[in-house]
Design a protein around this motif. Sequence first.
Motif, mmCIF file in Angstrom:
data_model
loop_
_atom_site.group_PDB
_atom_site.id
_atom_site.type_symbol
_atom_site.label_atom_id
_atom_site.label_comp_id
_atom_site.label_asym_id
_atom_site.label_seq_id
_atom_site.Cartn_x
_atom_site.Cartn_y
_atom_site.Cartn_z
ATOM 1 N N THR A 39 27.528 -19.473 -8.762
ATOM 2 C CA THR A 39 27.570 -18.076 -8.328
ATOM 3 C C THR A 39 26.189 -17.634 -7.879
ATOM 4 N N VAL A 40 26.149 -16.878 -6.782
ATOM 5 C CA VAL A 40 24.902 -16.319 -6.260
ATOM 6 C C VAL A 40 25.038 -14.803 -6.214
ATOM 7 N N THR A 41 24.071 -14.098 -6.801
ATOM 8 C CA THR A 41 24.030 -12.637 -6.726
ATOM 9 C C THR A 41 22.767 -12.216 -5.988
ATOM 10 N N ALA A 42 22.820 -11.071 -5.316
ATOM 11 C CA ALA A 42 21.674 -10.555 -4.553
ATOM 12 C C ALA A 42 21.233 -9.229 -5.135
ATOM 13 N N HIS A 43 19.920 -8.989 -5.119
ATOM 14 C CA HIS A 43 19.336 -7.766 -5.675
ATOM 15 C C HIS A 43 18.291 -7.248 -4.690
ATOM 16 N N PHE A 44 18.412 -5.979 -4.318
ATOM 17 C CA PHE A 44 17.519 -5.413 -3.312
ATOM 18 C C PHE A 44 17.446 -3.903 -3.497
ATOM 19 N N ILE A 45 16.439 -3.306 -2.866
ATOM 20 C CA ILE A 45 16.248 -1.857 -2.907
ATOM 21 C C ILE A 45 16.542 -1.306 -1.518
ATOM 22 N N THR A 46 17.427 -0.347 -1.431
ATOM 23 C CA THR A 46 17.844 0.217 -0.143
ATOM 24 C C THR A 46 16.764 1.140 0.413
ATOM 25 N N SER A 47 16.993 1.624 1.627
ATOM 26 C CA SER A 47 16.040 2.544 2.250
ATOM 27 C C SER A 47 15.934 3.851 1.487
ATOM 28 N N ALA A 48 16.969 4.196 0.712
ATOM 29 C CA ALA A 48 16.949 5.413 -0.117
ATOM 30 C C ALA A 48 16.413 5.126 -1.513
ATOM 31 N N TRP A 49 15.809 3.953 -1.711
ATOM 32 C CA TRP A 49 15.220 3.541 -2.992
ATOM 33 C C TRP A 49 16.265 3.513 -4.105
ATOM 34 N N GLU A 50 17.372 2.884 -3.818
ATOM 35 C CA GLU A 50 18.404 2.629 -4.823
ATOM 36 C C GLU A 50 18.475 1.126 -5.063
ATOM 37 N N LEU A 51 18.473 0.724 -6.325
ATOM 38 C CA LEU A 51 18.553 -0.692 -6.665
ATOM 39 C C LEU A 51 20.013 -1.129 -6.600
ATOM 40 N N ARG A 52 20.299 -2.127 -5.789
ATOM 41 C CA ARG A 52 21.663 -2.628 -5.626
ATOM 42 C C ARG A 52 21.757 -4.061 -6.146
ATOM 43 N N SER A 53 22.872 -4.356 -6.749
ATOM 44 C CA SER A 53 23.152 -5.701 -7.250
ATOM 45 C C SER A 53 24.556 -6.074 -6.803
ATOM 46 N N VAL A 54 24.677 -7.132 -5.999
ATOM 47 C CA VAL A 54 25.980 -7.534 -5.465
ATOM 48 C C VAL A 54 26.185 -9.031 -5.673
ATOM 49 N N VAL A 55 27.435 -9.427 -5.826
ATOM 50 C CA VAL A 55 27.798 -10.844 -5.873
ATOM 51 C C VAL A 55 28.082 -11.297 -4.452
ATOM 52 N N LEU A 56 27.417 -12.353 -4.017
ATOM 53 C CA LEU A 56 27.581 -12.832 -2.649
ATOM 54 C C LEU A 56 28.634 -13.920 -2.526
ATOM 55 N N HIS A 57 28.586 -14.894 -3.443
ATOM 56 C CA HIS A 57 29.454 -16.054 -3.256
ATOM 57 C C HIS A 57 29.698 -16.764 -4.581
ATOM 58 N N THR A 58 30.888 -17.268 -4.735
ATOM 59 C CA THR A 58 31.250 -18.132 -5.867
ATOM 60 C C THR A 58 32.022 -19.312 -5.293
ATOM 61 N N HIS A 59 31.400 -20.478 -5.259
ATOM 62 C CA HIS A 59 32.071 -21.617 -4.638
ATOM 63 C C HIS A 59 32.116 -22.811 -5.590
ATOM 64 N N GLN A 60 33.079 -23.659 -5.352
ATOM 65 C CA GLN A 60 33.262 -24.837 -6.199
ATOM 66 C C GLN A 60 32.227 -25.897 -5.841
ATOM 67 N N VAL A 61 31.705 -26.559 -6.874
ATOM 68 C CA VAL A 61 30.735 -27.640 -6.703
ATOM 69 C C VAL A 61 31.384 -28.926 -7.191
ATOM 70 N N GLN A 62 31.514 -29.892 -6.316
ATOM 71 C CA GLN A 62 32.130 -31.166 -6.674
ATOM 72 C C GLN A 62 31.053 -32.228 -6.873
ATOM 73 N N GLY A 63 31.242 -33.050 -7.880
ATOM 74 C CA GLY A 63 30.274 -34.103 -8.156
ATOM 75 C C GLY A 63 29.134 -33.604 -9.019
ATOM 76 N N SER A 64 28.056 -34.367 -9.047
ATOM 77 C CA SER A 64 26.898 -34.031 -9.874
ATOM 78 C C SER A 64 26.164 -32.821 -9.313
ATOM 79 N N HIS A 65 25.590 -32.040 -10.210
ATOM 80 C CA HIS A 65 24.838 -30.855 -9.813
ATOM 81 C C HIS A 65 23.392 -31.261 -9.517
#
Length: 673
Positions: free
Chosen positions: A205-231
Motif C-alpha cells: 500500500t502507498v499513501t500520499a501526504h501533502f499540504i494544499t495551497s490553503a495550507w491543509e494537510l491531506r492524507s490519501v491512499v493512492l494504490h494497493t496492489h498485489q505483489v507476487q514472489g519475493s519482496h
Amino acid sequence: MAERVEEGTVTESQIYPYPGATRSVVWKYFGFRKKKEGPPSKQNLDMAVVICKLCKKSYANKGNTTNLQFHLDKHHGHELNSADKNKSQTAEKKLIQPQITGVQSAIPKIGLNADRKKKLDDLTLKLMIGKVLPISTVYNTHFITLAKELDPRYTPPTKHGILKLMNEKKIKMAEKVARDLPPKSGSIAITHDGWSSCATESYSTVTAHFITSAWELRSVVLHTHQVQGSHTSEKIADGLKETVSTWNLPDPTCVTDNAANEKKAVEILGWERSGCYGHRINLIVKHALEVPEVHKILSKCRKLVGHFHKSTSLNDCLIEKQASVFSDNEKLIGHKLIVDCPTRWNSSLDMLKRVLEQTPAIMAVANDKKINKNMLDNVKACCLSFEELTVVEDLVQILEPFQKATCILCAELNPTMCKVLVTFEKIKKILDNPNFSSVIQKVVSKMKVEICKRITDEEIPLMAAMLSPDTKHLSFLSEAERISAHQLLLQKALAVSNVNLNIKKENIETVADGHSGTSSDVLPKLPSLDSECVVQQGNVACADDEMLDDGVSSAKKMKCSDLEDWFDDVFIVHEDRVSLSVAVEKEVTSFLGSTKCVEDRDTTLLQWWQKNEFIFPRLATLARKYLAIPASSVPSERVFSLCGNLITKKRSRMRPSQVNTIVFLKMNMDLYW
C-alpha cells in the motif's frame, strides 16, 4: 400517398397505428404521423408525438400510456365501446388505488425520478463501502425489505450494478484526488508498507501526504496492489516508481519501516527517506523490557491473567470481590484482566496497569477459602510481592511517555515530523529521575542506549523542528548544534531560491512567437498582442513594413505585455539591489529572530504559516515539504486493519483489482466522496 393538407390540420388518413405489438387498449385510438416516405415503421414515423384519432389532439410520447388513458376517459368516455371502456377504467383504478400488501403504504406506483434513483444508489454504495459489507448484501432479504420500507418505489441495484457504480465512483474520486495533488514542481511525501491477507496473498500500500495551497494537510491512499514472489528491493522500487508515474507526482520523500529491502528500494530510486519513528519506539521499548528482572515480572503477570481467563469461577469471584473492595469507586467494578501480545509492547503496559489497578481484588480472591485449593495455590504463586509491585509502578511510569509519544507521532490530521526531537527530549527528561528503583535504573540505562542508537541526528526532523515557530530556536540542543542547524536551514532556503529562479528562466526563454532567448539576453523578447494594444510613441514609431534584423516588425516589438509574474522575485526581496544569498540570509535571520509563535492554542501550525507565507516565502516552501512528511509509516499500516475485515475466510477469493478499488474508496471517503 396521402393527400397533402394545409398546415395546422391533420386528417385521419395521415395517422398510422403503433408499429409493433401492443398490450394497451389506448393504441386503438392513438397513432403517429409520417416524417418521411416509406412504409409505416418506427424509422419512418414521428414516434416523439402521439395523436388522438378522435379529436386529433397531440401529446409527447414519453414511453408510457398514463396520460393517454386519462385523455380517453375525460374526453371520449362516451365514444368508447363497453369492452374498451371497462379495460380503461380497470387500468385507471390500478393507478389510483394500488393494492396494499405487507408493509407497503398506499403510494401510487409511479417510477422514481432519475436524480432520486441516482442518489439512493450512491447512498447504497456508500453503505457497502463504509461498512465493508459483502456486495451480495443487495440480494439479502432483510436489506431488500428495509429498502422497500424506506421507499417502496426503489429497487436496489444488482451485484453487477454495484460493481459498475463502484468503478465509476473510483474514476470520479481519482480525478478529485489528482486535482489536489501537488504539481511536478511541488513536494509530497509517501509511506509504503507490505502486508499479507488471510488468503496468503501479499499486497503493498502507498499513501500520499501533502499540504494544499490553503495550507491543509491531506492524507490519501493512492494504490494497493498485489505483489507476487519475493519482496525484493528491486520489485518494491518498480512498484513505487509506477505509482509515482501513474499519479504524475514529484520525486517524493519516502517514509518506511527499517526493513533492509525498503531502505534499498528507496536508495535505488534516489529519493529522500525517513525511517518510521513508530517502529523505532517499539524497538527501544521491546529491547528494554528484556532485562531479566522485568521479564520475570511480565511472565508472572501473564500466568496470573491466564488463570482468570481460563476459569469462569475465578473470574466470577473476582467480580464479586470488586463489588466489595471498590464500593467507593464503581468505575473499577467489572474490569477484566488484560493479557498482553508479544509483538505489541503497549499491550504489556495495559496488562501491568490493569494488574496494578485490580491488585486489592486479586488479593481478596487469593484469600477466599471457598475457591478450589489448586486454583487458590496457582493464584497465590502468581501474585506479585510488594517489591515487585514497586517495580511495576515505576515501569508504568517510564512506559507511559512512550505510549504518549507513539500517539503523537502516529497522527495523520496534523504535522508530526516537527515533534520528533521535542518528543524524545521530553522522554529523556522523564528517564533522568533518580528515584527509580535499581531494577528500573537498568531498564532506563538500556532505553537511553537504544535511543542514542536509533534516534540519530537526521536532517528531516531537524528541518521540521526549525520550521515550527515554537521550536525553531532548538533550545534543547547545544550552541554548536544550533549553529550547525541554522546553517543547514540557510542552505536549504538558498537551494529553494535557486530552483525557483531556474523555473523562471525556463519560462522566460520561450516566447509566444516561438523564438528562444539565450542566457546572454538582457531582457526576453516580449510576446505579440492584438493590434489594438500597439503603443504609439510619437516619432519613435517605425513604419509597419519596417523590419528588424530578426525578421519581426517594429510594430510587433512595440507591443506591450503584462509581465508581473516575471518580476515576482524583485518585488519580494528587491534582488535588483542585493544579492540572492544576502536576501535569503535576511529572510532566515528575520524568521529565527522573530518573536512570532503559535501563541494562540486555537491556531494551528499550518494556520500560522498561512498567515505568514508572504513574509517568509522561501521558508514557506520548505515548510510545505517538511511539515507534510509523517513521522511514521502507520498510515499505510492502517490499511491492514481495514483489509482484515475486507478479505476474510468467506471472501478469500476477491480479485486484487476489487481490493484496490474498495480500499481506495473507503480510505478516501471522508474527503473525496
